[in-house]
Design an enzyme around this catalytic site. Structure first.
Site, mmCIF file in Angstrom:
data_model
loop_
_atom_site.group_PDB
_atom_site.id
_atom_site.type_symbol
_atom_site.label_atom_id
_atom_site.label_comp_id
_atom_site.label_asym_id
_atom_site.label_seq_id
_atom_site.Cartn_x
_atom_site.Cartn_y
_atom_site.Cartn_z
ATOM 1 N N THR A 27 0.138 -1.044 -0.533
ATOM 2 C CA THR A 27 -0.143 0.056 -0.108
ATOM 3 C C THR A 27 0.764 1.307 -0.219
ATOM 4 O O THR A 27 2.063 1.310 0.835
ATOM 5 C CB THR A 27 -0.801 0.248 1.503
ATOM 6 N N GLN A 100 -5.124 -7.741 -6.119
ATOM 7 C CA GLN A 100 -5.331 -7.706 -4.939
ATOM 8 C C GLN A 100 -6.834 -7.684 -4.598
ATOM 9 O O GLN A 100 -6.289 -6.108 -4.144
ATOM 10 C CB GLN A 100 -3.951 -7.755 -3.194
ATOM 11 N N HIS A 176 -7.869 -10.714 -1.151
ATOM 12 C CA HIS A 176 -7.356 -10.807 0.771
ATOM 13 C C HIS A 176 -7.665 -11.270 1.358
ATOM 14 O O HIS A 176 -9.106 -10.447 2.231
ATOM 15 C CB HIS A 176 -7.105 -9.409 0.610
ATOM 16 N N ASN A 179 -4.534 -10.728 6.852
ATOM 17 C CA ASN A 179 -3.865 -8.687 7.710
ATOM 18 C C ASN A 179 -4.773 -8.218 8.738
ATOM 19 O O ASN A 179 -5.012 -7.284 8.901
ATOM 20 C CB ASN A 179 -3.219 -8.093 6.903
ATOM 21 N N TYR A 181 -8.339 -7.846 7.912
ATOM 22 C CA TYR A 181 -9.384 -6.725 6.726
ATOM 23 C C TYR A 181 -10.436 -8.399 7.144
ATOM 24 O O TYR A 181 -10.685 -9.483 7.689
ATOM 25 C CB TYR A 181 -8.608 -6.940 6.079
ATOM 26 N N ARG A 228 -4.537 -14.799 -0.476
ATOM 27 C CA ARG A 228 -3.458 -14.604 0.792
ATOM 28 C C ARG A 228 -3.928 -15.219 2.211
ATOM 29 O O ARG A 228 -5.409 -14.513 2.524
ATOM 30 C CB ARG A 228 -3.502 -13.570 0.494
ATOM 31 N N ASN A 236 -3.787 -5.826 12.488
ATOM 32 C CA ASN A 236 -5.273 -4.921 12.937
ATOM 33 C C ASN A 236 -5.413 -6.055 14.170
ATOM 34 O O ASN A 236 -6.475 -5.715 13.856
ATOM 35 C CB ASN A 236 -5.193 -5.315 11.670
ATOM 36 N N GLY A 317 8.441 -8.111 -0.638
ATOM 37 C CA GLY A 317 7.817 -6.533 -0.925
ATOM 38 C C GLY A 317 8.882 -5.466 0.219
ATOM 39 O O GLY A 317 8.950 -4.677 -1.436
ATOM 40 N N ARG A 318 8.612 -5.221 1.120
ATOM 41 C CA ARG A 318 9.371 -3.838 1.376
ATOM 42 C C ARG A 318 10.839 -3.644 0.066
ATOM 43 O O ARG A 318 11.321 -2.411 0.094
ATOM 44 C CB ARG A 318 9.892 -3.411 2.427
#
Length: 358
Positions: A27, A100, A176, A179, A181, A228, A236, A317-318
């Site tokens: 994101t 996603q 998704h 995480n 959600y 995923r 979260n 990712g990062r």
């Protein structure tokens, strides 16, 4: 297998990936007016198209699904056209890209919801977490519990978003379910205290994610659908009393649906891989198609996991933020550049499309 196996082609469903390196969803909060992908997004993803597979930033299936400022959607004509520019740019570079699909559920704020409504959730339990809204981080708002009849619309929103994704030129979609959600909120009993067919037992709590997956595969095909999950991540403020039982059952059912891949966050998202005991090999044994390992991977760990048959593809990712040529750097075992933290969320080209290759 040697490290070089990571850089050889891999068949994913009906498409061929150039290598086994996946760019994980990231994101970046840079959508433009109307939550349309920005003009820079096409450049950003095309720069990283040497990854075997790109998975886009999480993308709203509806206006209600939004939980963070300036994140893109895929439910309006303008958004679809914006994503078409991205997919065209990636394909022109020889890349492959999935979008996603996202509904944040209770991880939202009234200022982001249509008409200032309360966010929706399986149960009216506020998450002890924050979201990015009004150019800063704020506590999420108190949610309301979804009525059973409302859930049909959410399932259809995922289905329609998948159809929109194909219209936008994507090679497939990732649902998704991780995480903290909405789909994971239904899965885990720390957030789901329902007494209808979507709550209570392991089977009932898995129902929504499985119905969404069935709707999406029915619309675009199982060979273009991935999911995923994050079995033990506390992201979260999500909790579960029996993650092994929940996810063994879930993966058995996803395997039956024939989805093309299972994308697993191993450990705490962005944190320790072994913070909570969990048997990922159990998921690997149960799932017969492609398994994507995610969380804390570097070249050595990916090569070791591949050699042991623990995963097929590996999501980074990062590292992709500051290294648009990450695949080449991994291949050469070259140093990785560090990203600029202040430019992660929001803004323009700085810290987004201006990181140089080797």
């Amino acid at each position: 297998m040697t490290n070089q196996t990571l850089f050889q082609p891999y068949t994913l469903g009906s498409i061929t990936l150039a290598n086994r390196i996946v760019m994980a969803p990231l994101t970046r909060n840079r959508a433009s007016t109307g939550l349309v992908p920005s003009e820079l997004a096409a450049t950003y993803y095309a720069q990283r198209a040497t990854a075997g597979l790109l998975i886009t930033e999480a993308t709203q299936i509806s206006a209600q699904a939004q939980g963070y400022q300036d994140t893109p959607g895929i439910y309006t004509h303008a958004q679809i056209e914006g994503w078409r520019k991205v997919t065209d740019a990636v394909h022109a570079e020889g890349g492959r890209i999935f979008v996603q699909l996202w509904h944040v559920g209770r991880v939202s704020h009234v200022d982001l919801q249509p008409d200032g409504a309360a966010p929706v959730a399986p149960s009216a339990i506020r998450a002890e977490t924050k979201t990015f809204v009004n150019n800063g981080f704020s506590d999420v708002s108190e949610p309301r519990a979804l009525e059973t009849e409302e859930i049909k619309q959410i399932i259809d929103d995922f289905r329609q978003a998948a159809a929109n994704a194909i219209a936008a030129g994507f090679d497939g979609v990732e649902i998704h379910g991780a995480n903290g959600y909405l789909l994971e909120q239904f899965l885990k009993d720390g957030a789901n205290q329902r007494t209808d067919i979507y709550g209570g037992s392991i089977e009932n709590r898995a129902r929504l994610l499985l119905e969404v997956t069935a709707a999406v595969t029915g619309e675009i095909g199982a060979e273009r659908t991935g999911v995923r999950i994050s079995p033990v991540s506390p992201a979260n403020a999500i909790t579960s009393s029996d993650p092994q039982g929940q996810y063994d059952y879930l993966v058995d059912q996803l395997n039956t649906l024939g989805i093309v891949y299972l994308h697993v966050v191993e450990g705490a998202t962005g944190g320790p891989r072994d913070a909570v005991p969990f048997d990922y090999d159990s998921l690997r044994r149960r799932f017969k198609n492609t398994y994507i390992g995610n969380n804390g991977y570097d070249l050595a760990l990916a090569a070791a996991q591949l050699a042991e048959g623990k995963a097929d593809l590996f999501a980074f990712g990062r590292p992709f933020i500051a290294n648009p040529d990450l695949v080449e750097r991994l291949k050469k075992d070259a140093p990785l550049a560090a990203f600029i933290p202040e430019t992660l969320y929001g803004g323009g080209a700085e810290g987004y499309t201006d990181y140089p290759p080797l």
